[in-house]
Design a protein around this motif. Structure first.
Motif, short mmCIF file in Angstrom:
data_model
loop_
_atom_site.label_atom_id
_atom_site.label_comp_id
_atom_site.label_asym_id
_atom_site.label_seq_id
_atom_site.Cartn_x
_atom_site.Cartn_y
_atom_site.Cartn_z
N ARG A 95 5.91 -20.72 -51.49
CA ARG A 95 7.13 -20.76 -50.68
C ARG A 95 7.97 -19.52 -50.93
O ARG A 95 8.31 -19.20 -52.06
CB ARG A 95 7.94 -22.02 -50.99
CG ARG A 95 7.28 -23.30 -50.50
CD ARG A 95 8.21 -24.47 -50.62
NE ARG A 95 9.41 -24.28 -49.82
CZ ARG A 95 10.33 -25.21 -49.63
NH1 ARG A 95 10.19 -26.39 -50.18
NH2 ARG A 95 11.40 -24.97 -48.90
N ASN A 96 8.32 -18.86 -49.85
CA ASN A 96 8.95 -17.54 -49.99
C ASN A 96 9.62 -17.18 -48.67
O ASN A 96 8.98 -17.23 -47.62
CB ASN A 96 7.86 -16.52 -50.33
CG ASN A 96 8.42 -15.20 -50.78
OD1 ASN A 96 9.43 -14.74 -50.26
ND2 ASN A 96 7.77 -14.58 -51.74
N ASP A 97 10.90 -16.84 -48.69
CA ASP A 97 11.59 -16.49 -47.44
C ASP A 97 11.82 -14.98 -47.31
O ASP A 97 12.60 -14.54 -46.46
CB ASP A 97 12.91 -17.24 -47.31
CG ASP A 97 13.95 -16.84 -48.35
OD1 ASP A 97 13.71 -15.89 -49.12
OD2 ASP A 97 15.02 -17.48 -48.40
N SER A 107 14.66 -16.54 -52.04
CA SER A 107 13.55 -16.09 -52.88
C SER A 107 13.84 -14.72 -53.49
O SER A 107 14.72 -13.99 -53.04
CB SER A 107 12.27 -16.02 -52.05
OG SER A 107 11.97 -17.28 -51.48
N ALA A 151 11.36 -23.18 -43.11
CA ALA A 151 12.20 -22.00 -43.30
C ALA A 151 11.68 -21.07 -44.38
O ALA A 151 12.05 -19.90 -44.43
CB ALA A 151 13.63 -22.41 -43.65
N SER A 152 10.81 -21.58 -45.27
CA SER A 152 10.28 -20.71 -46.31
C SER A 152 9.45 -19.58 -45.73
O SER A 152 9.34 -18.50 -46.31
CB SER A 152 9.43 -21.52 -47.29
OG SER A 152 8.29 -22.03 -46.63
N TRP A 203 16.08 -11.18 -47.70
CA TRP A 203 15.77 -12.49 -48.27
C TRP A 203 17.06 -13.29 -48.36
O TRP A 203 18.17 -12.76 -48.25
CB TRP A 203 15.13 -12.34 -49.64
CG TRP A 203 16.02 -11.65 -50.65
CD1 TRP A 203 16.89 -12.23 -51.52
CD2 TRP A 203 16.13 -10.23 -50.85
NE1 TRP A 203 17.53 -11.26 -52.27
CE2 TRP A 203 17.08 -10.04 -51.87
CE3 TRP A 203 15.52 -9.13 -50.26
CZ2 TRP A 203 17.44 -8.76 -52.31
CZ3 TRP A 203 15.87 -7.86 -50.70
CH2 TRP A 203 16.82 -7.69 -51.72
N ARG A 204 16.90 -14.58 -48.57
CA ARG A 204 18.05 -15.46 -48.75
C ARG A 204 18.02 -16.16 -50.10
O ARG A 204 18.98 -16.14 -50.83
CB ARG A 204 18.08 -16.50 -47.61
CG ARG A 204 18.45 -15.88 -46.27
CD ARG A 204 18.49 -16.91 -45.16
NE ARG A 204 18.90 -16.30 -43.91
CZ ARG A 204 18.86 -16.90 -42.73
NH1 ARG A 204 18.41 -18.14 -42.63
NH2 ARG A 204 19.25 -16.28 -41.63
N SER A 263 5.20 -11.35 -42.57
CA SER A 263 6.45 -11.93 -42.08
C SER A 263 7.47 -10.82 -41.89
O SER A 263 8.03 -10.31 -42.86
CB SER A 263 6.98 -12.97 -43.06
OG SER A 263 8.17 -13.56 -42.56
N TRP A 318 9.66 -18.95 -42.11
CA TRP A 318 10.29 -18.60 -40.83
C TRP A 318 11.80 -18.63 -41.03
O TRP A 318 12.47 -19.53 -40.56
CB TRP A 318 9.90 -19.61 -39.76
CG TRP A 318 8.47 -19.78 -39.55
CD1 TRP A 318 7.56 -20.31 -40.41
CD2 TRP A 318 7.74 -19.42 -38.38
NE1 TRP A 318 6.32 -20.32 -39.84
CE2 TRP A 318 6.40 -19.79 -38.61
CE3 TRP A 318 8.09 -18.83 -37.16
CZ2 TRP A 318 5.42 -19.58 -37.66
CZ3 TRP A 318 7.11 -18.64 -36.23
CH2 TRP A 318 5.79 -19.01 -36.48
N PRO A 319 12.37 -17.69 -41.72
CA PRO A 319 13.73 -17.83 -42.20
C PRO A 319 14.82 -17.63 -41.17
O PRO A 319 15.96 -17.89 -41.49
CB PRO A 319 13.83 -16.75 -43.29
CG PRO A 319 12.80 -15.77 -42.93
CD PRO A 319 11.71 -16.51 -42.23
#
Length: 261
Positions: free
Chosen positions: A166-168, A124, A53-54, A121-122, A100, A56-57
């Motif tokens: 790691r980054n959403d 990050s 998910a990081s 974002w959620r 992304s 592919w959120p």
């Protein structure tokens, strides 16, 4: 508590318990092993999804189990963080580079290029992704740069990102292209749409669909995991130009000008 010897030699109840254990111990042992395997697989799946998910959120309706990177779902709140308005002459080009998120390209009403980048974002921080423009001879390059070991944006669409943390955060580009200005747009995880562009165009993604309505050639659309839907109409003045579509996992539907070879 009954011991093994009690079960074997004791009371009738103990003998019945021993017979039950003796008859079903293989099935009980097998059930314990299967339960352990299922629980371990469940924990592994949860860890995989959280890690996945990081980058592919949002799991949506892209088909083939792919996420909906356009971010049209209600839980996404998009924030405009970048805007570029620039005069480009016919024959010049704009390069859009994303990692992304979607890239949406359409014809501009006037003579100026307009590029808008929005983030969502959620968990990050949005500051971990920077949108930059690089003006140069022949046009301009616009990139979304994630915090990574290597993050490069240079003239004529030169773009490299590796070792991303790691980054959403997702970035959605909306690009208004004036007539005669070519466009070269790419993303990695996201849909790519081109509508009404009146110049040469290139559309590339890895995980996502491509939808295109172009009025000139050459035109090239390439994806790996996704379908391509395209309509190509050419003005009488266009005498030649390559039109190419390529996908690995997905269908291609194309409506082409009758006079194309």
């Amino acid at each position: 508590m009954l011991s093994y010897s009690d079960m074997q030699e004791g009371s009738p109840g103990g003998s019945a318990l021993f017979r039950f254990w003796h008859g079903w111990r293989r099935e009980i042992s097998r059930g314990v092993v299967m339960f352990t395997v299922v629980v371990a697989a469940g924990f592994a799946a949860i860890h995989f999804v959280r890690s996945f998910a990081s980058g592919w959120p949002d799991f949506g309706e892209m088909g083939m189990g792919m996420p909906d990177f356009r971010g049209s779902h209600d839980e996404h709140e998009w924030h405009e963080t970048f805007r570029l308005a620039k005069r480009l002459a016919p024959g010049e080009r704009v390069w859009i580079r994303n990692r992304s998120g979607a890239v949406l390209v359409e014809a501009a009403e006037g003579e100026s290029l307009l590029v808008v980048a929005e983030k969502t974002w959620r968990r990050s921080s949005p500051e971990l992704v920077e949108v930059v423009s690089v003006p140069h001879e022949g046009g301009v390059t616009v990139c979304a740069l994630w915090q990574a070991a290597t993050a490069t944006c240079r003239a004529r669409g030169e773009y490299e990102i590796s070792g991303v943390r790691r980054n959403d955060v997702m970035v959605r580009f909306t690009v208004h292209v004036p007539a005669g200005v070519a466009v070269d747009a790419s993303t990695v995880n996201g849909v790519l749409e081109i509508g009404g562009v009146r110049a040469a165009a290139v559309a590339r993604t890895v995980n996502g669909k491509i939808r295109a309505d172009v009025r000139d050639a050459p035109f090239r659309a390439t994806t790996v995991n996704g379908a391509i839907q395209a309509e190509v109409t050419l003005p009488i003045s266009v005498k030649s130009g390559e039109v190419a579509f390529e996908t690995v996992n997905g269908s291609i539907t194309a409506a082409l000008a009758r006079r194309l070879n």
